[in-house]
Write a protein that holds these residues in place. Structure first.
Motif, short mmCIF file in Angstrom:
data_model
loop_
_atom_site.label_atom_id
_atom_site.label_comp_id
_atom_site.label_asym_id
_atom_site.label_seq_id
_atom_site.Cartn_x
_atom_site.Cartn_y
_atom_site.Cartn_z
N GLY A 265 44.50 79.76 -29.49
CA GLY A 265 44.98 78.89 -28.33
C GLY A 265 46.35 77.98 -28.63
N ASP A 266 46.72 78.50 -29.93
CA ASP A 266 48.02 77.52 -30.10
C ASP A 266 49.46 78.08 -29.70
OD1 ASP A 266 48.25 79.66 -31.95
OD2 ASP A 266 48.52 78.67 -33.71
N GLY A 267 49.31 79.03 -28.87
CA GLY A 267 50.74 79.71 -28.55
C GLY A 267 51.24 80.66 -29.43
N GLN A 268 50.74 80.81 -30.53
CA GLN A 268 51.31 81.74 -31.54
C GLN A 268 50.38 83.15 -31.36
OE1 GLN A 268 53.82 80.48 -33.27
NE2 GLN A 268 53.29 78.40 -33.21
N GLN A 269 51.19 84.23 -31.77
CA GLN A 269 50.20 85.55 -31.83
C GLN A 269 49.91 85.97 -33.12
OE1 GLN A 269 53.22 88.49 -29.88
NE2 GLN A 269 51.93 87.90 -28.12
N ASP A 270 48.56 86.22 -33.08
CA ASP A 270 47.70 86.29 -34.30
C ASP A 270 47.61 88.05 -34.44
OD1 ASP A 270 47.78 83.76 -34.75
OD2 ASP A 270 46.09 83.53 -33.22
N LEU A 271 46.92 88.43 -35.67
CA LEU A 271 46.56 89.59 -35.69
C LEU A 271 45.09 89.63 -36.26
CD1 LEU A 271 49.42 90.72 -38.13
CD2 LEU A 271 49.51 90.97 -35.67
N VAL A 272 44.40 90.99 -35.77
CA VAL A 272 43.14 91.41 -35.96
C VAL A 272 43.21 92.68 -36.54
CG1 VAL A 272 40.77 91.69 -35.20
CG2 VAL A 272 42.11 89.99 -34.24
N ILE A 273 42.54 93.06 -37.69
CA ILE A 273 42.67 94.53 -38.52
C ILE A 273 41.11 94.82 -38.74
CG2 ILE A 273 43.64 95.50 -40.48
CD1 ILE A 273 45.29 92.40 -39.41
N PRO A 274 40.65 95.77 -38.61
CA PRO A 274 39.49 96.21 -38.96
C PRO A 274 39.75 96.96 -40.32
CG PRO A 274 39.90 97.73 -37.16
CD PRO A 274 41.13 96.62 -37.06
N ASN A 275 38.75 96.98 -41.26
CA ASN A 275 38.84 97.37 -42.65
C ASN A 275 37.63 98.32 -42.84
OD1 ASN A 275 41.20 95.62 -43.49
ND2 ASN A 275 39.45 94.15 -43.19
N GLU A 276 37.97 99.74 -42.69
CA GLU A 276 36.99 100.89 -42.71
C GLU A 276 36.35 100.75 -43.89
OE1 GLU A 276 36.57 105.50 -41.58
OE2 GLU A 276 38.64 104.68 -42.02
N ALA A 277 36.99 100.99 -45.12
CA ALA A 277 36.28 100.95 -46.35
C ALA A 277 35.39 99.88 -46.86
CB ALA A 277 36.86 101.37 -47.30
N GLN A 278 35.83 98.58 -46.16
CA GLN A 278 35.10 97.22 -46.57
C GLN A 278 34.01 96.70 -45.65
OE1 GLN A 278 37.87 94.75 -47.94
NE2 GLN A 278 36.85 92.69 -47.27
N LYS A 279 34.21 97.70 -44.48
CA LYS A 279 33.09 97.21 -43.36
C LYS A 279 33.45 95.65 -42.96
CE LYS A 279 29.56 100.44 -44.72
NZ LYS A 279 28.31 100.55 -45.06
N SER A 280 34.67 95.47 -42.63
CA SER A 280 34.81 93.93 -42.20
C SER A 280 36.20 94.03 -41.28
CB SER A 280 35.38 93.27 -43.55
OG SER A 280 36.60 93.74 -44.30
N VAL A 281 36.23 92.79 -40.79
CA VAL A 281 37.61 92.41 -40.07
C VAL A 281 38.27 91.53 -40.58
CG1 VAL A 281 38.26 91.79 -37.58
CG2 VAL A 281 36.38 93.35 -37.73
N SER A 282 39.63 91.61 -40.58
CA SER A 282 40.40 90.63 -41.00
C SER A 282 41.27 89.89 -39.99
CB SER A 282 41.59 91.28 -41.98
OG SER A 282 41.10 91.66 -43.14
N ILE A 283 41.25 88.61 -39.82
CA ILE A 283 42.01 87.96 -38.95
C ILE A 283 43.19 86.93 -39.44
CG2 ILE A 283 41.99 86.03 -37.32
CD1 ILE A 283 38.88 86.64 -36.87
N LEU A 284 44.15 87.38 -39.01
CA LEU A 284 45.37 86.59 -39.68
C LEU A 284 46.01 85.46 -38.51
CD1 LEU A 284 45.26 89.26 -41.36
CD2 LEU A 284 47.62 88.85 -41.82
N LEU A 285 45.72 84.25 -38.81
CA LEU A 285 46.47 83.33 -37.95
C LEU A 285 47.83 83.17 -38.14
CD1 LEU A 285 43.20 80.90 -37.33
CD2 LEU A 285 43.86 82.74 -35.97
N ARG A 286 48.63 83.18 -37.22
CA ARG A 286 50.14 83.01 -37.43
C ARG A 286 50.25 81.48 -37.59
NH1 ARG A 286 55.14 83.31 -33.36
NH2 ARG A 286 55.36 81.25 -34.38
N CYS A 287 51.10 80.92 -38.56
CA CYS A 287 51.52 79.79 -38.81
C CYS A 287 53.00 79.49 -39.11
CB CYS A 287 50.88 79.14 -39.81
SG CYS A 287 50.70 79.67 -41.45
N CYS A 288 53.63 78.52 -38.63
CA CYS A 288 54.92 78.12 -38.78
C CYS A 288 55.11 77.30 -40.09
CB CYS A 288 55.62 77.46 -37.60
SG CYS A 288 55.69 78.38 -36.04
N PRO A 289 56.30 77.42 -40.80
CA PRO A 289 56.48 76.50 -41.91
C PRO A 289 56.32 74.96 -41.75
CG PRO A 289 58.45 78.09 -41.81
CD PRO A 289 57.63 78.11 -40.51
N THR A 290 56.25 74.58 -40.59
CA THR A 290 55.97 73.10 -40.26
C THR A 290 54.49 72.82 -39.90
OG1 THR A 290 56.67 73.53 -38.04
CG2 THR A 290 58.35 72.70 -39.38
N ASP A 291 53.75 73.91 -39.85
CA ASP A 291 52.33 73.78 -39.51
C ASP A 291 51.69 73.06 -40.75
OD1 ASP A 291 52.86 74.62 -37.16
OD2 ASP A 291 51.71 76.51 -37.59
#
Length: 291
Positions: A265-291
């Motif tokens: 909810g910070d107004g930035q677009q983030d990413l969600v990636i499922p990892n098949e072999a690892q049986k996991s989900v990766s979440i990448l929260l976008r951040c700006c250099p000033t964050d």
């Protein structure tokens, strides 16, 4: 000691009289500066981004449009556009002009669109408008024309639909698993015709692709998973159908797809990636250099 027409003071007596005056002047200057700085800090504290008003907008199902406010934003470093999760089209805001671009609006219905502007200090401003997607006359039974095939690459694995060159027509981005790249069919003319594909490198084996505005400039970018290097690759678009150099971010083992959303909810677009072999989900929260 006095002389005619002249008043003479003892130097020690003179210094004694001057010192209190100097202290009074110093205190006065200090108070003036204190109030001045307090005024500056107060004005800075209440400063917040400002958005213009947006008109309620109708458009036909599966079409594109732009919604222009009556004034450009001020003091906004980024803009987020959101609505009900029932809406399946794409909404992108331009932080400089405030224009909201709507692509592939569906399904039919009326949606409340919320435009949120963020400043560098975390202050926000919001405006809302109604987006009404209308449906054409019902066509039953459902039917499609014969397929139009376009030759492309070696192993087209996934695709995304959006307006990558800002001409109001939908274009295609296709991930080619075996050619180490992504191609964009440019110059979609809105009548089922596409220009020749232009390829951009995106890792070794891109097998999925998603669209988002990852640097907040109002132009569509691409995210692609690279299963061979356990990473997700970001390619920034220039709004004219071109993509910049790929930037990789490590995720889990064998990422199979990528989804875009504002997860915190910070107004930035983030990413969600499922990892098949690892049986996991990766979440990448976008951040700006000033964050």
């Amino acid at each position: 000691m006095k002389t005619k027409g002249t008043l003479t003071h003892n130097p020690a007596e003179l210094r004694t009289r001057i010192r209190p005056c100097a202290r009074v002047f110093q205190h006065a200057v200090s108070h003036v500066l204190m109030f001045a700085f307090a005024g500056l800090f107060a004005s800075a504290a209440v400063a917040a981004p400002i958005l213009g008003n947006y008109p309620d907008t109708p458009l036909p199902l599966s079409t594109n449009t732009t919604v222009t406010p009556d004034a450009a934003p001020t003091d906004a470093v980024s803009i987020n556009v959101a609505t009900s999760t029932d809406f399946k089209g794409t909404l992108v805001g331009d932080r400089a002009t405030g224009v909201v671009r709507v692509t592939d609006a569906h399904p039919a219905g009326t949606y409340t669109v919320t435009v949120t502007a963020f400043d560098s200090g975390g202050a926000t401003a919001t405006k809302k408008f109604a987006l009404t997607v209308t449906t054409p006359e019902t066509c039953l039974p459902v039917s499609f024309a014969h397929a139009i095939n376009y030759s492309f690459g070696h192993s087209p694995q996934a695709l995304a639909v959006d307006d990558f060159n800002a001409d109001g027509n939908q274009d295609l981005a296709v991930a080619d698993y075996t050619s180490e790249g992504i191609a964009i069919f440019l110059l979609g003319d809105g009548a089922d015709n596409f220009g020749a594909p232009v390829s951009f490198t995106a890792g070794n084996k891109p097998d999925s692709v998603a669209v988002g505005d990852f640097n907040g400039d109002g132009k569509q970018d691409l995210a692609a998973t690279d299963s061979s290097s356990s990473s997700v690759v970001i390619l920034l678009g220039d709004g004219a159908g071109n993509l910049g150099a790929p930037v990789s971010f490590t995720v889990g083992n064998n990422p199979t797809s990528v989804t875009v959303g504002d997860l915190n909810g910070d107004g930035q677009q983030d990413l969600v990636i499922p990892n098949e072999a690892q049986k996991s989900v990766s979440i990448l929260l976008r951040c700006c250099p000033t964050d």
